[in-house]
Design an enzyme around this catalytic site. Structure first.
Site, PDB file in Angstrom:
ATOM      1  N   ASN A 156     -11.217 -25.015 -13.978  1.00  0.00           N
ATOM      2  CA  ASN A 156     -10.501 -26.085 -14.761  1.00  0.00           C
ATOM      3  C   ASN A 156     -10.298 -25.606 -16.428  1.00  0.00           C
ATOM      4  OD1 ASN A 156     -13.374 -25.696 -15.283  1.00  0.00           O
ATOM      5  ND2 ASN A 156     -13.649 -27.976 -16.110  1.00  0.00           N
ATOM      6  N   LYS A 179     -15.541 -12.436 -13.228  1.00  0.00           N
ATOM      7  CA  LYS A 179     -14.654 -12.959 -11.917  1.00  0.00           C
ATOM      8  C   LYS A 179     -14.352 -14.530 -12.220  1.00  0.00           C
ATOM      9  CE  LYS A 179     -15.596 -15.289  -8.452  1.00  0.00           C
ATOM     10  NZ  LYS A 179     -14.142 -16.051  -8.351  1.00  0.00           N
ATOM     11  N   GLU A 182     -10.495 -17.783  -8.347  1.00  0.00           N
ATOM     12  CA  GLU A 182      -9.409 -17.276  -7.557  1.00  0.00           C
ATOM     13  C   GLU A 182      -8.121 -18.178  -7.571  1.00  0.00           C
ATOM     14  OE1 GLU A 182     -11.972 -19.754  -4.217  1.00  0.00           O
ATOM     15  OE2 GLU A 182     -12.056 -18.586  -6.166  1.00  0.00           O
ATOM     16  N   GLY A 235     -19.848 -23.408 -12.887  1.00  0.00           N
ATOM     17  CA  GLY A 235     -19.019 -24.219 -11.749  1.00  0.00           C
ATOM     18  C   GLY A 235     -19.942 -25.397 -11.195  1.00  0.00           C
ATOM     19  N   GLY A 236     -19.746 -25.519  -9.829  1.00  0.00           N
ATOM     20  CA  GLY A 236     -20.436 -26.654  -9.083  1.00  0.00           C
ATOM     21  C   GLY A 236     -21.933 -26.275  -8.938  1.00  0.00           C
ATOM     22  N   GLY A 240     -23.969 -23.072  -7.820  1.00  0.00           N
ATOM     23  CA  GLY A 240     -25.089 -22.493  -8.793  1.00  0.00           C
ATOM     24  C   GLY A 240     -26.421 -22.325  -8.155  1.00  0.00           C
ATOM     25  N   GLU A 257     -24.106 -23.526 -15.844  1.00  0.00           N
ATOM     26  CA  GLU A 257     -23.471 -24.711 -16.472  1.00  0.00           C
ATOM     27  C   GLU A 257     -22.879 -25.131 -15.278  1.00  0.00           C
ATOM     28  OE1 GLU A 257     -21.414 -27.318 -17.269  1.00  0.00           O
ATOM     29  OE2 GLU A 257     -20.093 -26.259 -18.755  1.00  0.00           O
ATOM     30  N   CYS A 291     -15.827 -30.933 -17.000  1.00  0.00           N
ATOM     31  CA  CYS A 291     -17.527 -31.041 -16.608  1.00  0.00           C
ATOM     32  C   CYS A 291     -18.164 -32.080 -17.476  1.00  0.00           C
ATOM     33  CB  CYS A 291     -18.274 -29.626 -16.828  1.00  0.00           C
ATOM     34  SG  CYS A 291     -18.114 -28.954 -18.494  1.00  0.00           S
ATOM     35  N   GLU A 392     -20.636 -35.872  -8.833  1.00  0.00           N
ATOM     36  CA  GLU A 392     -19.481 -35.452  -9.719  1.00  0.00           C
ATOM     37  C   GLU A 392     -18.168 -35.365  -9.007  1.00  0.00           C
ATOM     38  OE1 GLU A 392     -19.057 -32.021 -13.207  1.00  0.00           O
ATOM     39  OE2 GLU A 392     -19.896 -31.427 -11.218  1.00  0.00           O
ATOM     40  N   GLU A 469     -24.609 -22.069 -23.713  1.00  0.00           N
ATOM     41  CA  GLU A 469     -23.388 -21.321 -24.267  1.00  0.00           C
ATOM     42  C   GLU A 469     -23.264 -21.827 -25.713  1.00  0.00           C
ATOM     43  OE1 GLU A 469     -20.842 -19.405 -21.108  1.00  0.00           O
ATOM     44  OE2 GLU A 469     -21.062 -21.850 -20.576  1.00  0.00           O
TER      45      GLU A 469
END
Length: 498
Positions: A156, A179, A182, A235-236, A240, A257, A291, A392, A469
């Site tokens: 996102n 990474k 994709e 990510g999700g 995670g 996160e 998020c 979510e 972060e």
């Protein structure tokens, strides 16, 4: 950047290289499903080579022990390069994600600010001296790099999220393997081209910053690799947890996160024009693929009728379109599969008793049929037991719940496994601070929604993740604390008589 016939490559040990097995994945523009280019798909062997290159570069030590000014210089020069190529990067971000060009430009600017913040912070990060209570001893706590960092980012906010990780990782003296998703690799690749140029000019080893592309298998290989010292994942929640399990085998440091289900609380005394306006922004910016999106509107019961009517009216007026086109207010969802998931959740909510006030389906304009569009959706008469309130959605969906008093709304807001962000709207300053203190959230806005600065920590409570972060804590995530004690005038103690 490569043309549509020239696939995006991997960066391993300072060399841009195709994937070992020659596999490629199409990069699709969500506005019209056209193929922008193709990207190399890393194998397990490619990923292992990247990690080993990062390991060798770290152990060689020239970057880990480089003067802070040298590391800061690389970040500052890369920030300057981002601004020099601002329009190019913004266009790539829009082609990748579908978001508006205005949002993409803001992302470039925010990524620039993050790089500059950590460049300045690392230059002043000298540790601290500890009072030992002894005149003959000096005690210091210093902070050293963790080692090899695996940085895994979502689709996102590709450019922004990787900058949140690269900046503190390199500022601390680590080496890394990144990474990106994709689905949206293009701006990360372009950032690495700019970063690699600056690292090379600074004399850093080739393996200091490596880039691998591919799906979940690549991320899993990084998380479980025995030569990786830290994994930072955004990510999700499902992915995670998998990262956490994989990292546990070698007791890596982990920063996660994992998103949120974020309450936007509006009391009866709120500035209503602003509250309505920000409720739209909170929920529908980037088609809700944020998020921290304010996807749960908790509305005082006295405001219900007028507030929801105005919200629905304005939601129906939001202009969907090509993010590159002037006048577009929000773009498509990122993939057809993701749109279908959101549509299933909307249908399930209506089946559970939610009332559709706006949106709920795909747009009818002919020019939008090829893309992955979904109308901004307002669901009324929702409650905390509904699936759409608890899960979510990550799409343009706003649920409306009602409350009568402060204690009730705090309980409702906290009744979720997540705890990332949220807002409180009230003209009563005491109430705003009081409610903010009771919310189990990593970020609380009072009479605002969405702003952040690199100087302030970002992260969540509960299942929204671990660690932080941004801010000074974001740097500490990529460091190990070391205590150094020096006795200035050593003398025998004769603890043992012999």
């Amino acid at each position: 950047m490569p043309s549509s016939t020239d696939p995006v490559r991997l960066l391993i040990d300072g060399v841009w290289t195709p994937a070992e097995a020659g596999r490629q994945r199409a990069v699709v523009n969500p506005f019209d499903a056209s193929v922008v280019t193709s990207a190399a798909e890393a194998s397990a062997a490619d990923t292992d080579r990247a990690v080993r290159a990062a390991r060798a570069a770290f152990d060689e030590g020239s970057w880990a022990h480089a003067p802070a000014a040298r590391r800061a210089g690389v970040l500052t020069a890369t920030a300057d390069a981002l601004q020099e190529h601002r329009e190019e990067l913004a266009r790539l971000e829009t082609l990748d994600t579908g978001k508006t060009l205005a949002e993409s430009r803001m992302d470039v600017d925010d990524a620039t600010a993050v790089l500059r913040y950590y460049a300045a912070l690392t230059a002043s990060d000298a540790g601290r001296t500890v009072d030992t209570g002894r005149p003959d001893a000096i005690s210091r706590v210093v902070y050293e790099p963790v080692g090899v960092c695996a940085l895994i980012t979502p689709w996102n906010y590709p450019l922004l999220q990787i900058s949140w990780k690269i900046a503190p990782a390199l500022a601390a003296g680590n080496t890394l393997v990144a990474k990106p998703s994709e689905v949206t690799p293009l701006t990360t690749v372009r950032l690495f081209e700019l970063l690699h140029e600056q690292l090379t000019q600074a004399g850093a080893p080739g393996g200091t910053a490596n880039l691998v592309l591919g799906g979940g298998a690549v991320g899993a290989a990084l998380a479980e690799h025995p030569q990786v010292d830290l994994v930072s994942f955004t990510g999700g929640a499902v992915s995670g947890r998998s990262v956490m399990r994989a990292a546990a085998e070698t007791v890596k440091k982990v920063s996660l996160e994992l998103g949120g289900k974020n309450p936007n609380i509006v009391f009866a005394d709120a500035h209503l024009d602003a509250a309505v306006d920000f409720a739209l922004t909170a929920a529908f910016l980037h088609s809700g693929q944020v998020c921290s999106a304010g996807s749960r509107l908790l509305l005082h019961r006295s405001l219900h009728s007028g507030f929801t009517a105005e919200l629905a009216r304005r939601a129906d007026l939001i202009r969907l379109g090509d993010g590159l086109a002037k006048g577009t207010e929000t773009g498509p969802l990122v993939t057809a599969e993701h749109r279908e998931k959101v549509e299933r959740l909307i249908a399930g909510a209506v089946a559970e008793g939610a009332v559709l006030r706006a949106g709920g389906g795909r747009p009818t304009e002919p020019e939008l049929q090829a893309g992955f569009f979904l109308r901004p959706t307002v669901l009324d008469h929702c409650h905390a037991g509904m699936t759409i309130v608890r899960e979510e959605v990550f799409g343009p969906v706003l649920t409306v719940e009602l409350f009568d008093d402060e204690d009730e709304v705090v309980a409702l807001a906290n009744d979720t496994p997540y705890g990332l962000a949220g807002a409180v709207w009230t003209q009563d300053a005491g109430r705003g601070e009081r409610v903010a203190a009771r919310l189990r959230l990593g970020t609380v806005w009072i009479n605002d929604y969405h702003p952040y600065v690199p100087q302030a920590e970002w992260g969540g409570f509960k299942q929204s993740g671990t660690g932080r972060e941004l801010g000074p804590s974001g740097l500490r995530e990529y460091q190990e604390a070391k205590h150094i004690w020096r006795t200035v005038t050593p003398a025998a103690q004769h603890w043992f008589a012999g």
